[in-house]
Design an enzyme around this catalytic site. Sequence first.
Site, PDB file in Angstrom:
ATOM      1  N   GLU A 108     -33.213 -31.543-101.860  1.00 36.16           N
ATOM      2  CA  GLU A 108     -32.302 -32.365-101.047  1.00 36.16           C
ATOM      3  C   GLU A 108     -31.291 -31.493-100.303  1.00 36.16           C
ATOM      4  O   GLU A 108     -30.970 -31.757 -99.142  1.00 36.16           O
ATOM      5  CB  GLU A 108     -31.614 -33.389-101.952  1.00 36.16           C
ATOM      6  CG  GLU A 108     -32.618 -34.420-102.467  1.00 36.16           C
ATOM      7  CD  GLU A 108     -32.084 -35.274-103.618  1.00 36.16           C
ATOM      8  OE1 GLU A 108     -31.604 -34.690-104.617  1.00 36.16           O
ATOM      9  OE2 GLU A 108     -32.147 -36.500-103.515  1.00 36.16           O
TER      10      GLU A 108
ATOM     11  N   GLU B  55     -37.274 -36.187-110.148  1.00 37.40           N
ATOM     12  CA  GLU B  55     -36.295 -36.969-110.917  1.00 37.40           C
ATOM     13  C   GLU B  55     -36.952 -38.065-111.747  1.00 37.40           C
ATOM     14  O   GLU B  55     -36.446 -38.438-112.809  1.00 37.40           O
ATOM     15  CB  GLU B  55     -35.264 -37.611-109.973  1.00 37.40           C
ATOM     16  CG  GLU B  55     -34.294 -36.629-109.329  1.00 37.40           C
ATOM     17  CD  GLU B  55     -34.770 -36.064-108.003  1.00 37.40           C
ATOM     18  OE1 GLU B  55     -35.985 -36.109-107.728  1.00 37.40           O
ATOM     19  OE2 GLU B  55     -33.914 -35.559-107.249  1.00 37.40           O
TER      20      GLU B  55
END
Length: 258
Positions: A112, A132
């Site tokens: 990210e 995640e």
Amino acid sequence: MSETTCITTAVDGRVATITLNRPEALNALNSTLVTELIEAALAYDADPGIGCIVITGSAKAFAAGADIKEMVDQSYTDMLTGGPFPGWGGFERMRTPVIAAVAGFALGGGCELAMMCDFILAADTAKFGQPEINLGILPGFGGSQRLPRAVGKAKAAEMVLTGRMMGAEEAERSGLVARVVPADELLAEAAKVAATIASKSLPAVYAAKDALQAAQEMPLAEGLRFERQAFAAAFATADQEEGMRAFAEKRAPEFTHR
Ligand code: CO8
């Protein structure tokens, strides 16, 4: 070169390089690293002597995500009130172009962070992923929004829902990275590209970055209006006149960044 706890920084001409430096944790983004990274990046952004910023990691990891050990005891309210990492808003609003030079793992918050940069140059060893889901959570630094915009919904959904990693070649083919280079050439290539950007007119670079950002955020008609205004505004700069005169006179432009 200067060194703080979790990053090192170096300036060469108009290019600043920030190196994530927590090798014992594959550059996992803990609150100290993130605070230092944002502080350094914002200071370079405020310095008109800097025309481009490179963010990089180690040969093994750009960053293996947010620090899981630091997050394990965090609550819903902790996350809602900024979590361990307030301050990203300022990073995302920087005017100076930022290149992510990625080797090894860029996972979760690391992927990210790379996607928050203007573009990614990848070593052939780079591996991107949003794992995640394996931790019982989902991306929280923009991965569920930027990854589909970069690689399309199908590939992003597969990666986010399964946690599958994507190698450098697939990442280039899918549009996630600008270019793949051999690992031992990554830093030199990033420095070269950054120096090229930093040699251009600073106001023109700021405006071009803003317009590209608008393309990610605005509907086409609004983005085109934004570009029309920004294009007209470029004709209020000394560098526009210098750039065009230099072309007509068959010489290199001497931009004054005004
Ligand atoms: N956090 C903390 N420590 C880490 C992390 C991490 N993300 N990744 C690696 N480490 C540590 C390991 O615990 C290990 O430490 P130790 O030696 O003390 O055991 C050391 O780094 C080396 O790691 P490995 O031994 O695991 O190295 P391998 O080469 O075997 O494996 C991997 C490398 C595959 C990268 C593996 O380390 C891994 O899977 N790491 C976790 C990747 C991950 O799940 N990342 C996502 C994290 S969550 C996230 O990023 C959410 C972001 C949004 C936050 C929004 C807040 C508002």
